[in-house]
Design a protein around this motif. Structure first.
Motif, PDB file in Angstrom:
ATOM      1  N   SER A 198      -3.220  -2.058 -10.226  1.00  0.00           N
ATOM      2  CA  SER A 198      -2.818  -3.447  -9.979  1.00  0.00           C
ATOM      3  C   SER A 198      -2.076  -3.577  -8.649  1.00  0.00           C
ATOM      4  N   LYS A 199      -1.354  -2.536  -8.243  1.00  0.00           N
ATOM      5  CA  LYS A 199      -0.668  -2.564  -6.946  1.00  0.00           C
ATOM      6  C   LYS A 199      -1.675  -2.640  -5.797  1.00  0.00           C
ATOM      7  N   PHE A 200      -2.744  -1.838  -5.914  1.00  0.00           N
ATOM      8  CA  PHE A 200      -3.776  -1.859  -4.873  1.00  0.00           C
ATOM      9  C   PHE A 200      -4.495  -3.210  -4.839  1.00  0.00           C
ATOM     10  N   ILE A 201      -4.756  -3.780  -6.018  1.00  0.00           N
ATOM     11  CA  ILE A 201      -5.382  -5.100  -6.072  1.00  0.00           C
ATOM     12  C   ILE A 201      -4.456  -6.139  -5.436  1.00  0.00           C
ATOM     13  N   LEU A 228       0.829  -1.207   0.000  1.00  0.00           N
ATOM     14  CA  LEU A 228       0.000   0.000   0.000  1.00  0.00           C
ATOM     15  C   LEU A 228       0.867   1.262   0.000  1.00  0.00           C
ATOM     16  N   LYS A 229       1.908   1.271   0.795  1.00  0.00           N
ATOM     17  CA  LYS A 229       2.820   2.418   0.822  1.00  0.00           C
ATOM     18  C   LYS A 229       3.414   2.642  -0.560  1.00  0.00           C
ATOM     19  N   SER A 240     -10.031   6.627 -15.099  1.00  0.00           N
ATOM     20  CA  SER A 240      -9.507   7.048 -16.396  1.00  0.00           C
ATOM     21  C   SER A 240      -8.166   7.771 -16.288  1.00  0.00           C
ATOM     22  N   ILE A 241      -7.793   8.184 -15.074  1.00  0.00           N
ATOM     23  CA  ILE A 241      -6.548   8.945 -14.928  1.00  0.00           C
ATOM     24  C   ILE A 241      -5.472   8.220 -14.121  1.00  0.00           C
ATOM     25  N   ILE A 242      -5.873   7.208 -13.315  1.00  0.00           N
ATOM     26  CA  ILE A 242      -4.892   6.454 -12.539  1.00  0.00           C
ATOM     27  C   ILE A 242      -4.327   5.339 -13.419  1.00  0.00           C
ATOM     28  N   PRO A 243      -3.001   5.224 -13.535  1.00  0.00           N
ATOM     29  CA  PRO A 243      -2.395   4.180 -14.374  1.00  0.00           C
ATOM     30  C   PRO A 243      -2.791   2.774 -13.937  1.00  0.00           C
ATOM     31  N   CYS A 244      -2.903   1.876 -14.907  1.00  0.00           N
ATOM     32  CA  CYS A 244      -3.278   0.485 -14.611  1.00  0.00           C
ATOM     33  C   CYS A 244      -2.288  -0.181 -13.669  1.00  0.00           C
ATOM     34  N   ILE A 245      -1.021   0.175 -13.778  1.00  0.00           N
ATOM     35  CA  ILE A 245      -0.008  -0.427 -12.922  1.00  0.00           C
ATOM     36  C   ILE A 245      -0.252  -0.065 -11.459  1.00  0.00           C
ATOM     37  N   ALA A 300       1.967   6.228  -3.526  1.00  0.00           N
ATOM     38  CA  ALA A 300       2.793   7.302  -4.071  1.00  0.00           C
ATOM     39  C   ALA A 300       2.168   7.887  -5.334  1.00  0.00           C
ATOM     40  N   ASP A 301       1.285   7.120  -5.992  1.00  0.00           N
ATOM     41  CA  ASP A 301       0.731   7.545  -7.285  1.00  0.00           C
ATOM     42  C   ASP A 301      -0.790   7.605  -7.310  1.00  0.00           C
ATOM     43  N   ALA A 302      -1.443   7.638  -6.140  1.00  0.00           N
ATOM     44  CA  ALA A 302      -2.914   7.643  -6.139  1.00  0.00           C
ATOM     45  C   ALA A 302      -3.450   8.254  -4.852  1.00  0.00           C
ATOM     46  N   PRO A 303      -4.673   8.823  -4.902  1.00  0.00           N
ATOM     47  CA  PRO A 303      -5.305   9.365  -3.691  1.00  0.00           C
ATOM     48  C   PRO A 303      -5.712   8.240  -2.735  1.00  0.00           C
TER      49      PRO A 303
END
Length: 310
Positions: A233-236, A30-31, A225-230, A35-38
């Protein structure tokens, strides 16, 4: 009379240790992802694996009738409203607070403080459910509280990559209070309302996901639509570890004593910082290290000395 068979010694403890590692890995991933998402978006995505599992089990067990007011199995509107509140407390307020704390703080700071939720749950249960509490448990709480103070003092220097501690500490305490309160509410639903854990899980998670997406709509943010798929996938990935942790600790408590399973599971407060040091490059000074040890020791004392309930 046949001898009663008990589960093999050690299996429950092994599952509890797996739960501890899974919870620790969840926080590290999660940490990495935050870094790349709210935080709220991360909370919504991370919860999806557990949400999917609860939907499959709920529908597979044909539990929909429990939500039908005309059915004899209807759980009652009061229980539904409590579960809706639970979804907000855990998946909106609690997850927002913890994810925000992880985003601005460090794993070696947030995870040990989060471990104090066992202490808060015991205190809340004593106040509202009149559950028993003894002197060793009070001592364990004081030790954990001292650990939190040391952990905070250890960050005052600001020289170990923990510049967000001023915001992270209160946010993590808020999250710990939310999660521990939810545990007390669930205990009430299990014991007083006779609800099963999959009904509770399904309604709690579903409410949380719906509320989070309503917030996204109100904000006008189309994160998908704005958060990268990568990043998604990290959150998943973190959610899968979280689901594994829940399954593991549930299995552990079915194979060994609850006190033993929860005590071993509490070692995540030490495992997560170690993983963060290895994988994220976070550093620990003497005060922080002692704080982590005291928090873990206090939580273990509370779990081991908790009176056995019928």
């Amino acid at each position: 009379m046949k001898d009663k068979k008990y589960p093999s010694i050690g299996r429950g403890e092994a599952w509890a240790l797996l739960a501890a590692f899974s919870y620790a890995l969840t926080n590290v991933v999660l940490k990495w992802a935050l870094a790349d998402a709210p935080p709220l978006f991360g909370a919504a995505i991370k919860t999806m694996p557990m949400w999917l599992i609860s939907i499959i089990v709920f529908l597979g067990k044909e539990y929909l009738k429990k939500l039908n007011p005309r059915s004899e199995d209807f759980i009652g509107m009061d229980s539904i409203l409590i579960l809706a509140l639970l979804g907000f407390i855990v998946y909106v307020l609690g997850n927002w607070a913890f994810f925000e704390a992880l985003k601005v703080g460090a794993v070696i700071l947030t995870t040990p403080i989060m471990g104090t939720q066992a202490m808060w749950a015991t205190l809340i249960s004593y106040i509202f459910l009149k559950e028993k509490m003894n002197f060793p448990m009070i001592l364990g709480m004081l030790i954990s509280f001292l650990g939190v103070i040391l952990l905070t003092i250890g960050n005052l220097g600001g020289n170990i990559m923990l510049e967000g501690w001023q915001k992270a500490v209160p946010l993590t305490l808020l999250a710990a209070l939310c999660y521990s309160s939810s545990g007390v509410i669930k205990r009430y639903l299990f014991t007083k309302k006779s609800l099963d854990r999959w009904t509770v899980s399904f309604l709690e998670v579903t409410t949380g996901e719906i509320l989070l997406h309503i917030i996204f709509l109100i904000q006008g943010n189309n994160y998908y639509s704005i958060i990268p798929c990568i990043t998604i996938s990290k959150f998943i990935f973190a959610g899968l570890f979280g689901a594994l942790a829940i399954i593991s600790i549930t299995t552990a408590t079915s194979l060994t004593q609850v006190a033993s399973a929860t005590t071993i599971n509490s070692t995540q407060t030490a495992i997560a910082p170690i993983l963060a040091m290895i994988l994220l490059g976070e550093k620990v000074n003497l005060e922080v290290g002692l704080g982590i040890i005291l928090i873990m020791a206090g939580v273990m004392i509370v779990q081991l000395k908790k009176p056995v309930t019928d």
